[in-house]
Design an enzyme around this catalytic site. Structure first.
Site, PDB file in Angstrom:
ATOM      1  N   ALA A 159       0.779  -1.070   0.093  1.00 39.72           N
ATOM      2  CA  ALA A 159       0.053   0.058  -0.081  1.00 39.72           C
ATOM      3  C   ALA A 159       0.987   1.275  -0.121  1.00 39.72           C
ATOM      4  CB  ALA A 159      -0.759  -0.082   1.231  1.00 39.72           C
ATOM      5  N   LYS A 160       2.023   1.155   0.346  1.00 38.20           N
ATOM      6  CA  LYS A 160       3.113   1.998   0.336  1.00 38.20           C
ATOM      7  C   LYS A 160       2.455   3.476   0.929  1.00 38.20           C
ATOM      8  CE  LYS A 160       5.765   0.474  -3.196  1.00 38.20           C
ATOM      9  NZ  LYS A 160       5.146  -1.024  -3.918  1.00 38.20           N
ATOM     10  N   ARG A 161       1.976   3.289   2.176  1.00 38.85           N
ATOM     11  CA  ARG A 161       1.302   4.546   2.983  1.00 38.85           C
ATOM     12  C   ARG A 161       2.324   5.292   3.647  1.00 38.85           C
ATOM     13  NH1 ARG A 161      -2.734   2.970  -0.275  1.00 38.85           N
ATOM     14  NH2 ARG A 161      -4.634   2.368   0.436  1.00 38.85           N
TER      15      ARG A 161
ATOM     16  N   ASP B 101       3.991   4.896  -6.453  1.00 39.56           N
ATOM     17  CA  ASP B 101       4.234   3.380  -6.812  1.00 39.56           C
ATOM     18  C   ASP B 101       4.767   3.518  -8.215  1.00 39.56           C
ATOM     19  OD1 ASP B 101       4.463   0.494  -6.620  1.00 39.56           O
ATOM     20  OD2 ASP B 101       3.100   0.645  -5.069  1.00 39.56           O
TER      21      ASP B 101
END
Lengths: 270, 270
Positions: A94-96, B98
């Site tokens: 999710a690369k939050r 991303d």
């Protein structure tokens, strides 16, 4: 069970460092899948059933679900893995990242709503923004370090007092950010030298390694540079190369063949 | 209409640089709201109706919705603003980032599913990961630069050849990343000196400025350092300070009073 322990058991059980990325797009799925009520879930289910003895983790990328309103199918997928393959951890990619109050909600999304064993996060906003994730001590927090794409250099390769940004992130990740021993890092297979640098900096911390397959990372160099002191230490992800290996009714069998090939290739260099 | 044009019209129409952050948590909403079928949406609707002539933008933070399965209410909120207050842009605060194929899905989420006029993104993975957002030329792409939290310094204040990471991000943002003239930056009000540095680097590029209110940013210094050459140039966000200004049935009226006070305070220094 704590995430790193669960991961280690999966490495050993399946003799595998391979992770299957569930970046499911119906446009690329075989046509018969579209007939299902839950086509994304059913695609994933077939892939999972065909590969669960070959992998150390599954990694659904949340954007593929949230772009199309697939929240329910994402949760169904993760629950399916937990129920049927409880030894295989699920990483929610999710690369939050956000300030504390908001990061708390993102952590709730990943860990409580979607029941992920681990989540990927972005370090640009700094250590205090990672804290709400890190405080779930039994879950893994996988911090972006040196990513697999060419543009990764724009910020990650800037250099402060002789150290690249990604090295400074790696040092903090195995130092001040790791007080609950639940941190991992993302390091792309497309930069094997930097993978080696990170491995030397972080000891046996597990690394999530994307970039094999469609992105062109070299398997031999990745294994040579990334293994930990026990010959494990990596979660080597392949998404498109496995889930779209076949385009017909046999797509799950084709995915199995592709996953097995990658697992065996990786193992041949260990 | 292009995002920056829409924003400028809203600045002028409402004589306001204020943005209301819709970080809606039912735990903090007045109890009567919980009786609605769509309590999050209804909370937002009342706040919006009470403040739409006082603001230049609304900014829902997606984590507050995705943590609780509030996707539908997020979309209802954004559609409500578009339909009833078409002059007021909506910024989806999502801080996405991303590699290309995935960033494309995140852009689809923000711009096609949620119909946002602009989205916040994270630059840690570099320029190629921003491209899928930037290619929506009529939408705004708001890149994290110098964030409002103390930990922001961990990465953003590292220094390469005498320039801080956030300055390098600012330079790229108004250079190579801005070929469609749709880039903006996030710079926190808690670091007014760095806000001034960014303003000097980026000319009249609009800045999203969080950190006023609950986070302690100083209004006078923020205005002094952040205005563009026309006395505008900022989207000054307040979330908790406005939406939770009152805790009872009059919460929307309390939000209006709070938004008006902040707008007037900001305007007194312009």
């Amino acid at each position: 069970m704590r995430f790193k322990e669960k991961l280690k058991k999966a490495w050993l059980k399946n003799n595998s460092l391979i992770c299957v990325g569930l970046d499911t797009e119906l446009e690329k799925a075989p046509p018969h899948i579209l007939e299902d009520v839950y086509p994304i879930f059913n695609f994933n289910k077939e892939i999972i059933d065909a590969t669960a003895d070959l992998v150390c983790a599954y990694k659904p990328q949340i954007a593929y679900y949230s772009a199309v309103g697939g929240e329910k199918e994402l949760l169904m997928t993760i629950e399916y893995i937990h129920e049927n393959y409880p030894d295989i951890p699920v990483i929610l990619d999710a690369k939050r990242g956000d300030i504390g109050a908001t990061a708390k909600m993102y952590a709730r999304e990943a860990f409580e709503r979607y029941l992920a064993d681990a989540v990927t996060v972005n370090p640009y906003m700094g250590g205090d923004t990672l804290e709400p994730f890190l405080s779930y001590e039994d879950r893994g927090v996988i911090i972006l370090c040196r990513t697999s794409n060419p543009g990764g250099a724009d910020v990650q390769m800037l250099s402060d007092s002789g150290k690249a940004v990604y090295e400074i992130v790696a040092e903090k990740a195995c130092g001040e950010w790791n007080k609950h021993d639940n941190v991992l890092l993302v390091v792309g297979a497309t930069y094997p030298e930097e993978l080696g640098v990170v491995r030397r900096l972080v000891g046996d911390m597990p690394l999530l390694v994307p970039g094999i397959g469609a992105q062109g990372g070299d398997v031999e160099k990745t294994v040579a540079n990334g293994l930990d002191s026990e010959g494990m230490g990596m979660i080597i992800n392949s998404s498109r190369g496995i889930i779209y290996a076949g385009g017909g009714r046999d797509f799950a069998e084709a995915a199995r063949v592709s996953a097995q090939k990658l697992r065996d290739e990786v193992n041949s260099y260990r």
